[in-house]
Design a protein around this motif. Structure first.
Motif, PDB file in Angstrom:
ATOM      1  N   SER A  13       0.824  -1.210   0.000  1.00 18.99           N
ATOM      2  CA  SER A  13       0.000   0.000   0.000  1.00 18.99           C
ATOM      3  C   SER A  13       0.855   1.255   0.000  1.00 18.99           C
ATOM      4  N   THR A  14       2.033   1.183   0.605  1.00 17.40           N
ATOM      5  CA  THR A  14       2.936   2.341   0.549  1.00 17.40           C
ATOM      6  C   THR A  14       3.308   2.622  -0.899  1.00 17.40           C
ATOM      7  N   LEU A  15       3.624   1.563  -1.621  1.00 15.82           N
ATOM      8  CA  LEU A  15       4.003   1.715  -3.020  1.00 15.82           C
ATOM      9  C   LEU A  15       2.851   2.343  -3.813  1.00 15.82           C
ATOM     10  N   ILE A  24      -2.885   7.228 -14.334  1.00 13.66           N
ATOM     11  CA  ILE A  24      -2.732   6.176 -13.327  1.00 13.66           C
ATOM     12  C   ILE A  24      -3.926   6.229 -12.390  1.00 13.66           C
ATOM     13  N   SER A  25      -4.712   5.196 -12.404  1.00 14.13           N
ATOM     14  CA  SER A  25      -5.897   5.165 -11.548  1.00 14.13           C
ATOM     15  C   SER A  25      -5.764   4.058 -10.526  1.00 14.13           C
ATOM     16  N   ILE A  26      -6.148   4.371  -9.320  1.00 12.43           N
ATOM     17  CA  ILE A  26      -6.034   3.373  -8.268  1.00 12.43           C
ATOM     18  C   ILE A  26      -7.391   3.103  -7.662  1.00 12.43           C
ATOM     19  N   ILE A  27      -7.701   1.855  -7.505  1.00  9.12           N
ATOM     20  CA  ILE A  27      -8.939   1.499  -6.827  1.00  9.12           C
ATOM     21  C   ILE A  27      -8.557   0.920  -5.477  1.00  9.12           C
ATOM     22  N   HIS A  28      -8.873   1.671  -4.463  1.00  6.58           N
ATOM     23  CA  HIS A  28      -8.483   1.250  -3.125  1.00  6.58           C
ATOM     24  C   HIS A  28      -9.420   0.168  -2.615  1.00  6.58           C
ATOM     25  N   GLN A  29      -8.909  -0.542  -1.635  1.00  6.41           N
ATOM     26  CA  GLN A  29      -9.686  -1.645  -1.071  1.00  6.41           C
ATOM     27  C   GLN A  29     -10.986  -1.126  -0.461  1.00  6.41           C
ATOM     28  N   ASP A  30     -10.867  -0.078   0.330  1.00  6.96           N
ATOM     29  CA  ASP A  30     -12.090   0.547   0.826  1.00  6.96           C
ATOM     30  C   ASP A  30     -12.430   1.664  -0.135  1.00  6.96           C
ATOM     31  N   PHE A  31     -13.535   1.498  -0.812  1.00  8.62           N
ATOM     32  CA  PHE A  31     -13.863   2.376  -1.934  1.00  8.62           C
ATOM     33  C   PHE A  31     -14.036   3.813  -1.504  1.00  8.62           C
ATOM     34  N   ASN A  32     -13.780   4.706  -2.436  1.00  5.82           N
ATOM     35  CA  ASN A  32     -14.040   6.125  -2.198  1.00  5.82           C
ATOM     36  C   ASN A  32     -15.319   6.517  -2.906  1.00  5.82           C
ATOM     37  N   LEU A  33     -16.411   5.943  -2.469  1.00  8.93           N
ATOM     38  CA  LEU A  33     -17.682   6.238  -3.124  1.00  8.93           C
ATOM     39  C   LEU A  33     -18.615   6.917  -2.143  1.00  8.93           C
ATOM     40  N   MET A  34     -19.521   7.694  -2.701  1.00  9.81           N
ATOM     41  CA  MET A  34     -20.505   8.348  -1.855  1.00  9.81           C
ATOM     42  C   MET A  34     -21.825   7.582  -1.957  1.00  9.81           C
ATOM     43  N   PRO A  35     -22.199   6.937  -0.871  1.00 11.61           N
ATOM     44  CA  PRO A  35     -23.343   6.027  -0.930  1.00 11.61           C
ATOM     45  C   PRO A  35     -24.665   6.712  -1.277  1.00 11.61           C
ATOM     46  N   HIS A  36     -24.767   8.009  -0.993  1.00 19.83           N
ATOM     47  CA  HIS A  36     -26.059   8.670  -1.232  1.00 19.83           C
ATOM     48  C   HIS A  36     -26.150   9.299  -2.610  1.00 19.83           C
ATOM     49  N   ASP A  86      -6.307  -2.654  -5.503  1.00 17.95           N
ATOM     50  CA  ASP A  86      -5.854  -3.167  -4.209  1.00 17.95           C
ATOM     51  C   ASP A  86      -6.887  -4.152  -3.673  1.00 17.95           C
ATOM     52  N   GLU A  87      -6.515  -5.386  -3.591  1.00 21.41           N
ATOM     53  CA  GLU A  87      -7.404  -6.419  -3.056  1.00 21.41           C
ATOM     54  C   GLU A  87      -8.803  -6.330  -3.661  1.00 21.41           C
ATOM     55  N   VAL A 135      -7.530  -4.543 -20.537  1.00 25.02           N
ATOM     56  CA  VAL A 135      -6.128  -4.656 -20.921  1.00 25.02           C
ATOM     57  C   VAL A 135      -5.994  -4.672 -22.438  1.00 25.02           C
ATOM     58  N   ARG A 136      -5.318  -3.642 -22.952  1.00 29.74           N
ATOM     59  CA  ARG A 136      -5.074  -3.544 -24.384  1.00 29.74           C
ATOM     60  C   ARG A 136      -3.588  -3.323 -24.608  1.00 29.74           C
ATOM     61  N   GLU A 137      -3.254  -2.991 -25.874  1.00 32.28           N
ATOM     62  CA  GLU A 137      -1.849  -2.809 -26.220  1.00 32.28           C
ATOM     63  C   GLU A 137      -1.188  -1.705 -25.388  1.00 32.28           C
ATOM     64  N   ASP A 138      -1.956  -0.711 -25.018  1.00 37.24           N
ATOM     65  CA  ASP A 138      -1.332   0.442 -24.370  1.00 37.24           C
ATOM     66  C   ASP A 138      -1.733   0.593 -22.901  1.00 37.24           C
ATOM     67  N   THR A 139      -2.312  -0.440 -22.342  1.00 37.65           N
ATOM     68  CA  THR A 139      -2.698  -0.327 -20.934  1.00 37.65           C
ATOM     69  C   THR A 139      -2.171  -1.515 -20.132  1.00 37.65           C
ATOM     70  N   GLY A 140      -2.237  -1.379 -18.835  1.00 41.23           N
ATOM     71  CA  GLY A 140      -1.805  -2.470 -17.978  1.00 41.23           C
ATOM     72  C   GLY A 140      -2.480  -2.384 -16.625  1.00 41.23           C
ATOM     73  N   VAL A 141      -2.455  -3.508 -15.934  1.00 44.15           N
ATOM     74  CA  VAL A 141      -3.107  -3.561 -14.637  1.00 44.15           C
ATOM     75  C   VAL A 141      -2.123  -4.085 -13.592  1.00 44.15           C
ATOM     76  N   ILE A 142      -2.064  -3.403 -12.466  1.00 48.40           N
ATOM     77  CA  ILE A 142      -1.352  -3.965 -11.319  1.00 48.40           C
ATOM     78  C   ILE A 142      -2.411  -4.475 -10.361  1.00 48.40           C
ATOM     79  N   TYR A 143      -2.312  -5.749 -10.053  1.00 46.40           N
ATOM     80  CA  TYR A 143      -3.373  -6.418  -9.342  1.00 46.40           C
ATOM     81  C   TYR A 143      -2.815  -6.908  -8.009  1.00 46.40           C
ATOM     82  N   ILE A 144      -3.251  -6.265  -6.944  1.00 42.33           N
ATOM     83  CA  ILE A 144      -2.729  -6.628  -5.631  1.00 42.33           C
ATOM     84  C   ILE A 144      -3.709  -7.579  -4.969  1.00 42.33           C
ATOM     85  N   SER A 145      -3.224  -8.712  -4.523  1.00 38.99           N
ATOM     86  CA  SER A 145      -4.176  -9.641  -3.915  1.00 38.99           C
ATOM     87  C   SER A 145      -3.521 -10.546  -2.892  1.00 38.99           C
TER      88      SER A 145
END
Lengths: 335, 540
Positions: B55-57, B92-104, B177-178, B199-209
Motif C-alpha cells: 500500500s505504501t508503493l 494512473i488510476s487506483i482502486i483502493h480496497q475501501d472504496f471512495n464512493l458516496m453512498p447517497h 488493491d485487493e 487490458v489492451r496494447e497500451d494499458t496495464g493492470v497492477i493487481y494486488i491480492s
C-alpha cells in the motif's frame, strides 16, 4: 519548498515521537491560556487606573462565579464529547425552583438550596437519558431542553420574578462575607471550593477517567467493558448539579429569581471551557483550563467596561478571543 | 514461455517502471530500493504479506506520499505525482480496497464527481451526466444502472463503479488493491472479465491480492515483495503458487512454530450453539477449550467478526446459546462480557480498540479502572500504573514511558497495549480479530510468540484471521466460515491451505465437488451482508 516542509514535518514528528507526551502539550495549552490572561490583565491595568484595585478584582472574581460554575459542569460533558446548551435557561429554571422551594413553600434555606441543586441534577439526568438511551445527538437533546427549561421557568413563575426578601440568609450565600469585615464575597469562595472538588473528581475518580475515555473513543470504551450508557447519564446528571448551583448563586446575588434570564449564559460558559483548552471533540480538557477561561471572559468584560469601550463592541472582542484561542489549539495539535 | 505475455512482443520501454524507490516513516522503513515494471497489455500481480509495503508503493504512485528516493517512469518518461489528481491526469488510476464512493449519490454522480457536465453557467445537467455515464458503462459492458444509488449496490457492483470511475479518466495504468477481498467466486469471475477487457496494447493492470489461488487465473506475471524490499518477478505459468507463497513469507512454511495439540480431554470453556443474528450469522456452533488457540478462517464478509461481536454482546443475538464453564450465560453488552472475563481485540484498533489520544497507561488501565478503585470511586492510580508498567515490561511494549500518547506507538506495540488491557483484567478468553493486521513482520513474530505463551498459560484464544499462513501456523483447531455459517472444522494436522480455502468458499447451495469455473455464473441466492438490495439487476 516541498522538501523543506517535509523536513520540518518529519523533525516535528520526531519531536513528538521523541517523548513529548500529551500531558506536556496540555500544560502548554493551559499556560498559553494563562499567559493570555496575564497579558489581558496587564493591558487593562495600564489602560485604566481603576482596573487593578482590590475592589475591582473582587468584582471580577464575583462576576466569574455564575459563568464559572456553569463552565465547570460543562467541562465534564464536553470531555465526553458532548455539549450542554441547556445550562443557561436551566439555571434560570433552577433559580425559579429555588424561589418556589424557599419563598413559596417556605422550606428552610438549606433544604431549599439543596433541592434546587438536585433539581438541576434532574435536568441533567433527563439530558443524559435523552443522549445516552434515546441516542439523540447532544446538541439537539440539550437544545430542546434549553427551550423546555426556558418555558417551564416562565410557566412556574407566571413570568414574574420571585423575590427572596423574607428568606434570611439566602442573599448572604452569594454576597455575604465569610470573614466578617473583610470584603470578599462568599460566592467566590464557593466557586473556588467547587473548582477544587471538580478537579479532584475529574483527575482522581472513575467518573473523570470514564469521561476522558468516552470522549476519546466511545466505541473502544464500550468494547473495553465499560457501561458507556450508564456513565454518560451520570456525567450529564452530575453536570446538572452545577446548573442547580449556578441557579442558586445567581438568584442569591440578585436577591430574586428572574425567569426570563439565562439565555446566552450557555454560550459564555462553553466559550470559557473552549478557551481553557478543552476540546469540543472530547477526550481532552482540564478544570484549571476552564477556570482560566472563565477568568479571561470576566476580565475582558470588566476591562472593556472600565476602559469605556462601548458595550456593543464587547461581544465582538469576545468572539475574536474565542477564535484565537481555538485556532491556537488547532496549531498546537498540528505539530 | 512468452506466449501469454502480450507485452513482450512489443519493443520499447515498459508501460510503468518503478526504480530504486525508498520511503521511510518515523521509526519504520516502509520501502527500500523497490522496483517493479509493468509491461504493456499485461496484468501484473503484486503480492506480499501485510506490511510488506504494497500500500505504501500504491500511495507513492498515486501521489498521496512522496518518495524519499528513486524514480517512476511512465512510457519511459520520468514522472513525479505529488497529488492524487496529478496521477489521475497522467493516466494512473487506483482502486483502493475501501472504496471512495458516496453512498447517497447515484452511480453516474459518483463516476463523474468533480467533473459534472453543466447546463448553462451554474446548473448541472443531470441528463448529460447520466448519458455520459450510460455510455461509459455500456462501453465497459458493466451490468450497472447509472441512476441507482451506490449505497444500494452490492460490494461487487460498487467495485464496478470504482472501475468505471477509474477508466473514465482514460486510465492507462489501473492499480487494484485487493479487488476480490469481498467478492464471491462468480463475482470474481465477472471482475476478471472486466479486467481482461480493459487490458489492451497500451494499458496495464497492477493487481494486488492476498488470494494467491486466483492469480493463476488473471495474472501474467507476479512480483513478490517482502519487508519493503523487492524479491522477484516470475511468470505465472512457470511458477507454482507454493513457490510464490514461500517467496512472500521468506521461508518455506513449516509447522515448527505450531503449538502442541491441545488434548481433547481439556475442559471446554466456552460452548456456542446455534448462534444466529438478524444480519448474517446462521446456526453457528463451536467449542473453545482451555489453553486452545481456535482459528477462525474465511473470506471477508464470512461473518467471523460478527461472531466475535455477538459473543461479547456488541451485537444482538437472535437465537442461540452461549455456555461458559458449563453455565448458560446471557451477554447483553461488552460490560457483561468483561465481567465474564471475555476480552475482544478488534481488527480495527484505531476505532474499536484504543484511546489514541490518551497515554499508554490510560489504555492499559481502561478495563480495570472500576476494579482498581475505592468504594467512593477514587481511582487507585498507583496500583494501575504499577500494572501498566508490569505489562509494558512483560509484553516488551516499546514506549519511552507509560505516559506516552498511544498514537505515537507502532502498530505492533499498539496491539500489545490492547493485549495488556485485557491481561490486566485477567481475561480467560481472548478474541483476537486480525491480531497482526497492519503490523510489520518482525513484530508479527512477537505477537505470535505472545499468543502461544498465553495459550500455554491456559488462556483460551479465538483468533480470527484472513491470512491463511497465520491461521495454519497458530491454530490448534480451525473453524472455517462462509457467508455466516460454519462450513468446516479442521484439526491442526489436517489443515492445509487448500482444505481451508475449500471450506471458506463452500456455500450451502453449492456442490463442493465441482469447483466453480471461471466465467461460469453459478446460480446463487442473494446472500450479501447487506440485507436489502432494491433493484439489483433491475433496469438494465
Amino acid at each position: 519548498m516541498a522538501t523543506l516542509m517535509a523536513t520540518l514535518k518529519t523533525s516535528a514528528q520526531r519531536l513528538v515521537t521523541g517523548g513529548v507526551s500529551s500531558a506536556v502539550k496540555d500544560r502548554l495549552q493551559q499556560s498559553l491560556a494563562f499567559a493570555s490572561l496575564i497579558v489581558i490583565f496587564a493591558f487593562f491595568s495600564f489602560a485604566s487606573p481603576d482596573f487593578f484595585t482590590y475592589s475591582n478584582i473582587t468584582a471580577i472574581l464575583f462576576s466569574t462565579v455564575v459563568i464559572g460554575t456553569l463552565a465547570l459542569g460543562t467541562t465534564f460533558v464536553i470531555i465526553t464529547g458532548g455539549i450542554d446548551l441547556s445550562i443557561g435557561t436551566g439555571m434560570a429554571l433552577c433559580a425559579v425552583m429555588s424561589g418556589v422551594f424557599i419563598v413559596n413553600i417556605r422550606l428552610p434555606v438549606g433544604v431549599g438550596v439543596l433541592s434546587a441543586i438536585l433539581f438541576g441534577g434532574l435536568i441533567g439526568l433527563v439530558n443524559g437519558f435523552n443522549v445516552a438511551v434515546l441516542k439523540i445527538p447532544p446538541f439537539i437533546a440539550t437544545l430542546a431542553m434549553m427551550l423546555v427549561a426556558q418555558g417551564l421557568a416562565l410557566v412556574i413563575s407566571h413570568s414574574t420574578p420571585i423575590y427572596f426578601n423574607d428568606a434570611s440568609g439566602y442573599v448572604a450565600i452569594s454576597t455575604g462575607n465569610l470573614i466578617p469585615g473583610v470584603n470578599f464575597p462568599n460566592a467566590v469562595v464557593i466557586l473556588a471550593v467547587v473548582a477544587v472538588v471538580s478537579a479532584v473528581l475529574l483527575k482522581k475518580t472513575v467518573l473523570g477517567r470514564f469521561a476522558y475515555s468516552i470522549g476519546s473513543n466511545e466505541e473502544a470504551t464500550a468494547l473495553s467493558g465499560i457501561n458507556v450508557r450508564k456513565w454518560k447519564i451520570i456525567v450529564y446528571a452530575f453536570a446538572g448539579l452545577f446548573i442547580g448551583l449556578a441557579g442558586v448563586m445567581i438568584s442569591a446575588r440578585l436577591g430574586s429569581a428572574q425567569p426570563a434570564t439565562g439565555m446566552g449564559y450557555e454560550l459564555q460558559a462553553i466559550a470559557a471551557v473552549v478557551i481553557g483548552g478543552t476540546s469540543l471533540s472530547g477526550g481532552k480538557g482540564s478544570i484549571v483550563g476552564t477556570v482560566i477561561g472563565a477568568l479571561i471572559i470576566s476580565v475582558l468584560n470588566n476591562g472593556l467596561q472600565i476602559t469605556s469601550i462601548p458595550q456593543e463592541w464587547q461581544n465582538v472582542i469576545l468572539g475574536g478571543v474565542i477564535l484565537i484561542a481555538v485556532y491556537a489549539d488547532i496549531i498546537r495539535k498540528r505539530t | 514461455m512468452t506466449t501469454t505475455v502480450a507485452g513482450q512482443t512489443l519493443t520499447g520501454a515498459p508501460l510503468l517502471e518503478v526504480e530504486g524507490v525508498s520511503k521511510s516513516f518515523p521509526g519504520v522503513k516502509a520501502l527500500s530500493d523497490m522496483r517493479l515494471d509493468l509491461r504493456r497489455g499485461e496484468v501484473l500481480a503484486l503480492v506480499g504479506e501485510n506490511g510488506a509495503g504494497k500500500s505504501t508503493l500504491m500511495k507513492l504512485l498515486s501521489g498521496i506520499y512522496t518518495a524519499d528516493a528513486g524514480q517512476f517512469r511512465l512510457n519511459g518518461r520520468p514522472f513525479h505525482a505529488t497529488k492524487p489528481k496529478q496521477a489521475l491526469e497522467l493516466g494512473i488510476s487506483i482502486i483502493h480496497q475501501d472504496f471512495n464512493l458516496m453512498p447517497h449519490l447515484t452511480v453516474a454522480q459518483n463516476i463523474f464527481i468533480g467533473r459534472e457536465p453543466s447546463a448553462g453557467r451554474f446548473l448541472l445537467s443531470e441528463r448529460e451526466l447520466n448519458a455520459k455515464a450510460k455510455d461509459l458503462v455500456a462501453r465497459l459492458q458493466l451490468p450497472l444502472n447509472v441512476k441507482q444509488l451506490v449505497g444500494n449496490l452490492t460490494v461487487a457492483k460498487q467495485q464496478m463503479v470504482e472501475i468505471a470511475k477509474a477508466l473514465s479518466y482514460d486510465a492507462k495504468v489501473l492499480i487494484m488493491d485487493e479487488p476480490t477481498a469481498a467478492l464471491n467466486y462468480a463475482e470474481v469471475a465477472t471482475l476478471h472479465e472486466v479486467i481482461r477487457r480493459f487490458v489492451r496494447e497500451d494499458t496495464g493492470v497492477i493487481y494486488i491480492s492476498h488470494r494467491i489461488d486466483e492469480l493463476k487465473a488473471i495474472a501474467d506475471r507476479i512480483t513478490v515483495i517482502r519487508d519493503g524490499k523487492y524479491v522477484d518477478t516470475v511468470d505465472t505459468q512457470a511458477t507454482s503458487m507454493k513457490e510464490v507463497i514461500s517467496m512472500m513469507v521468506g521461508r518455506t512454511l513449516t509447522s515448527d512454530a505450531r503449538p502442541e495439540g491441545v488434548r481433547s480431554d481439556r475442559e471446554v470453556l466456552l460452548s456456542v450453539r446455534g448462534l444466529s443474528t438478524k444480519s448474517l450469522l446462521k446456526d453457528v456452533s463451536f467449542e473453545l477449550r482451555k489453553g486452545e488457540i481456535l482459528g477462525f478462517a474465511g473470506l471477508m464478509g464470512a461473518g467471523r467478526t460478527e461472531v466475535a461481536r455477538a459473543l461479547v454482546g456488541a451485537d444482538k443475538i437472535d437465537t442461540g446459546t452461549i455456555e461458559l464453564r458449563g453455565k448458560t450465560v446471557k451477554i447483553a453488552n461488552p460490560a457483561v462480557a468483561a465481567k465474564h472475563r471475555i476480552g475482544y481485540l478488534s481488527e480495527d484498533r484505531k476505532h474499536f480498540g484504543l484511546l489514541l489520544e490518551q497515554d499508554v497507561n490510560a489504555n492499559i488501565a481502561l478495563s480495570s479502572v472500576s476494579e482498581l478503585s475505592t468504594k467512593l470511586g477514587f481511582v487507585k492510580d498507583r496500583a494501575l500504573r504499577a500494572k501498566s508498567e508490569e505489562y509494558v515490561t512483560s509484553l516488551k511494549i516499546k514506549t519511552p514511558s507509560i505516559n506516552q500518547t498511544t498514537k505515537n506507538l507502532s502498530g505492533g506495540n499498539q496491539q500489545k497495549v490492547v493485549m495488556a488491557k485485557w491481561l490486566v483484567k485477567d481475561c480467560d478468553i481472548l478474541i483476537f480479530d486480525e491480531p497482526t493486521r497492519g503490523i510489520d513482520v518482525g513484530a508479527k513474530e512477537e505477537i505470535y510468540g505472545l499468543l502461544n505463551e498465553l495459550a500455554a498459560q491456559g488462556k483460551s484464544i479465538i483468533m480470527i484471521s484472513s491470512e491463511l499462513p497465520e491461521v495454519l501456523r497458530m491454530s490448534h483447531r480451525i473453524v472455517v466460515m462462509c457467508e455466516g455459517r460454519v462450513t468446516g472444522l479442521l484439526d491442526a494436522d489436517e489443515a492445509a491451505q487448500e482444505n481451508v480455502m475449500h471450506y471458506a468458499t463452500l456455500r450451502p447451495d453449492e456442490n463442493p465437488a465441482d469447483a466453480p469455473e471461471l466465467g461460469a455464473e453459478p446460480p446463487r441466492p442473494e446472500a450479501e451482508p447487506t440485507p436489502e438490495q432494491p433493484g439489483r439487476g433491475a433496469g438494465e
